[in-house]
Design an enzyme around this catalytic site. Structure first.
Site, short mmCIF file in Angstrom:
data_model
loop_
_atom_site.label_atom_id
_atom_site.label_comp_id
_atom_site.label_asym_id
_atom_site.label_seq_id
_atom_site.Cartn_x
_atom_site.Cartn_y
_atom_site.Cartn_z
N ARG A 1 0.81 -1.22 0.00
CA ARG A 1 0.00 0.00 0.00
C ARG A 1 0.85 1.28 0.00
NH1 ARG A 1 -5.58 -0.70 1.52
NH2 ARG A 1 -6.13 -2.67 0.54
N ARG B 1 -3.42 6.48 0.14
CA ARG B 1 -3.85 7.64 0.92
C ARG B 1 -2.82 8.29 1.82
NH1 ARG B 1 -9.27 5.13 3.04
NH2 ARG B 1 -7.79 3.40 3.03
N ARG C 1 -6.92 11.65 -7.13
CA ARG C 1 -8.13 10.84 -6.97
C ARG C 1 -9.39 11.67 -6.74
NH1 ARG C 1 -9.04 6.06 -4.76
NH2 ARG C 1 -11.13 6.91 -4.87
N ASP D 1 -6.84 -3.20 -7.54
CA ASP D 1 -7.39 -3.76 -6.30
C ASP D 1 -7.70 -5.23 -6.52
OD1 ASP D 1 -8.38 -2.80 -3.50
OD2 ASP D 1 -9.85 -4.26 -4.20
N TYR E 1 -14.94 -11.97 0.44
CA TYR E 1 -15.72 -10.77 0.07
C TYR E 1 -16.99 -11.14 -0.68
CZ TYR E 1 -11.98 -7.71 1.59
OH TYR E 1 -11.07 -7.03 2.36
O1 CP3 Z 1 0.19 0.40 -3.14
C1 CP3 Z 1 -0.39 -0.70 -3.27
O2 CP3 Z 1 -0.27 -1.61 -2.42
C2 CP3 Z 1 -1.12 -0.99 -4.57
C3 CP3 Z 1 -2.52 -0.98 -4.59
C4 CP3 Z 1 -3.44 -1.90 -3.81
C5 CP3 Z 1 -4.75 -1.48 -3.45
N1 CP3 Z 1 -5.41 -2.54 -2.93
C6 CP3 Z 1 -5.29 -0.14 -3.67
C7 CP3 Z 1 -6.37 0.33 -2.79
C8 CP3 Z 1 -3.31 -3.23 -3.42
C9 CP3 Z 1 -2.11 -4.16 -3.54
C10 CP3 Z 1 -4.57 -3.63 -2.88
C11 CP3 Z 1 -4.87 -5.00 -2.41
C12 CP3 Z 1 -6.03 -5.25 -1.55
N2 CP3 Z 1 -7.29 -4.73 -1.65
C13 CP3 Z 1 -6.03 -6.20 -0.51
C14 CP3 Z 1 -4.87 -7.07 -0.13
C15 CP3 Z 1 -3.88 -6.28 0.67
C16 CP3 Z 1 -4.26 -6.08 2.11
O3 CP3 Z 1 -4.41 -4.92 2.50
O4 CP3 Z 1 -4.35 -7.08 2.82
C17 CP3 Z 1 -7.32 -6.21 0.06
C18 CP3 Z 1 -7.80 -7.04 1.24
C19 CP3 Z 1 -8.12 -5.28 -0.68
C20 CP3 Z 1 -9.54 -4.94 -0.49
C21 CP3 Z 1 -9.66 -3.50 -0.14
N3 CP3 Z 1 -9.65 -2.46 -1.07
C22 CP3 Z 1 -9.70 -2.89 1.16
C23 CP3 Z 1 -9.75 -3.66 2.45
C24 CP3 Z 1 -9.70 -1.49 0.96
C25 CP3 Z 1 -9.63 -0.40 2.02
C26 CP3 Z 1 -10.93 0.26 2.29
C27 CP3 Z 1 -10.71 1.62 2.94
O5 CP3 Z 1 -11.07 2.61 2.30
O6 CP3 Z 1 -10.15 1.67 4.04
C28 CP3 Z 1 -9.67 -1.26 -0.42
C29 CP3 Z 1 -9.62 0.06 -1.10
C30 CP3 Z 1 -8.29 0.44 -1.64
N4 CP3 Z 1 -7.51 -0.36 -2.40
C31 CP3 Z 1 -7.68 1.71 -1.53
C32 CP3 Z 1 -6.49 1.66 -2.26
C33 CP3 Z 1 -5.50 2.77 -2.50
C34 CP3 Z 1 -8.26 2.90 -0.75
C35 CP3 Z 1 -9.42 3.48 -1.49
C36 CP3 Z 1 -9.29 4.96 -1.77
O7 CP3 Z 1 -8.19 5.52 -1.83
O8 CP3 Z 1 -10.37 5.54 -2.00
#
Ligand code: CP3
Length: 344
Positions: A27, A31, A40, A76, A151
């Protein structure tokens, strides 16, 4: 083939000597970065993943800022299942939310196989990125069948995985049919990224830590293994990561990984005893340490680097993703610090 075989990151994944311990952060894009929040603005998460110009910019941001040894593709884990036909959204502050959860055999029809034509924006963005990144490797990724299934079955994030486990234990035929489909979709999604030029892949089984080793081996490992072993001929290191997976590390390696990702609960010298002499490890600074002041960050990073020396190869990372509230300056400083103390 554009795999950057000589980069410190790929070499560490393969257990080869490196000039310094390579660093990247799960990540790292996202953010914690003001430049991310800016691009974004007014654009939904899934929409941003489907725009190659934005994907490229957001993936490059942390590389420019921190000087990390690898980029991770901005996308994602739910992008391929959306492309396969599942109606879902990523809700800010919550995560993926599925409109109609998968609970019965008929629901499987909403999960079609995918090809590159279902995710043309992934193919395009990876190609743009590989050209822009030069000698910095790009990591592709996907969600593992269990974490994706959680999910789809729960309909959103869960703490207990009750409905997921009820299907796993109570309807094993349906469970296996669902995970078989998810493994196929995941493998296709990773193959698109490999064909477009990523130098490594990471399979995120973030929530596998909810299972015992016996149940992991019985209900989950065959499906994750289908994905990882399906990439054997791809020529890229395969990283396999989960949270709270101390008791699963041996099995997660055996599933077909070159590198096992470790969270902060298991020290790397202990982890490598479980994953064995043929696998590198990745991790594992607690993301919360980054809030404790620089002296603590230094001390703990030093410990992680020391413990990582017990493994055949070590890629420095956090034990899970960067928290949104993290001060990005600390990540820049930490990257330089790990390079400095590990220089050889
Ligand atoms: O920098 C990176 O790691 C690359 C991008 C990345 C994202 N999601 C972008 C993202 C990666 C590798 C993921 C993987 C992902 N997504 C996982 C596996 C990694 C982990 O954290 O265990 C999982 C479980 C998800 C599902 C998911 N998507 C979650 C739990 C969330 C967070 C929700 C929140 O807002 O707190 C997301 C959204 C997400 N994926 C964001 C980003 C940058 C945030 C959304 C935003 O910026 O609006």
């Amino acid at each position: 083939m554009t795999v950057l075989q000589d980069s410190p990151f790929v070499r560490a994944c393969r257990g080869l000597p490196v000039p310094h311990t390579p660093v990247w952060f799960m990540r790292q894009a996202g953010r914690s970065l003001p430049e991310y929040r800016k691009v974004r603005q007014g654009i939904g998460m899934l929409e941003s993943c489907r725009r190659p110009d934005l994907v490229t910019e957001i993936t490059l941001q942390p590389v420019r800022r921190h000087g990390v040894d690898a980029a991770i593709f901005y996308s994602d884990i739910v992008v391929p299942v959306a492309a396969a036909g599942i109606d879902l959204d990523i809700v800010p502050g919550t995560g993926p939310v599925v409109a109609e959860p998968v609970r019965a055999a008929a629901d499987l029809e909403r999960l079609r196989p995918i090809t590159v034509d279902d995710v043309p924006y992934v193919d395009e963005a990876v190609r743009l990125l590989v050209a822009e990144l030069g000698d910095t490797p790009l990591i592709g990724f996907a969600g593992a069948p269990f974490t994706l299934a959680s999910y789809l079955i729960e309909g959103g994030p869960s703490r207990t995985y009750l409905k997921t486990k009820a299907m796993m234990y109570g309807a094993p035929d349906l469970w296996n049919a669902l995970l078989t489909r998810l493994a196929e979709i995941t493998l296709s999604f990773l193959r698109v990224q490999v064909a477009a030029g990523v130098s490594a892949v990471q399979l995120f089984d973030s929530w596998a830590g909810a299972l015992s080793e016996a149940d992991y081996r019985r209900y989950v490992m065959p499906h994750s293994s289908a994905v990882l072993r399906g990439l054997l001929d791809a020529g890229v290191p395969r990283i396999h990561f989960g949270v709270g997976t101390g008791v699963l590390l041996e099995a997660m390696g055996e599933a077909g990984a070159d590198v096992v990702g470790v969270d902060w609960r298991t020290p790397l010298d202990v982890a490598t005893k479980r994953t064995g002499p043929d696998r590198a490890v990745q991790g594992n600074l607690d993301p919360a340490i980054l809030f404790a002041g620089w002296d603590v960050v230094e001390r703990e990073a030093r410990r992680v680097v020391e413990q990582g020396r017990a493994a055949p190869g070590h890629v420095f990372n956090l034990g899970h993703g960067v928290m949104p509230e993290t001060d990005p300056e600390i990540l820049t400083r930490l990257t330089a610090f790990v390079h400095e103390i590990s220089e050889r």
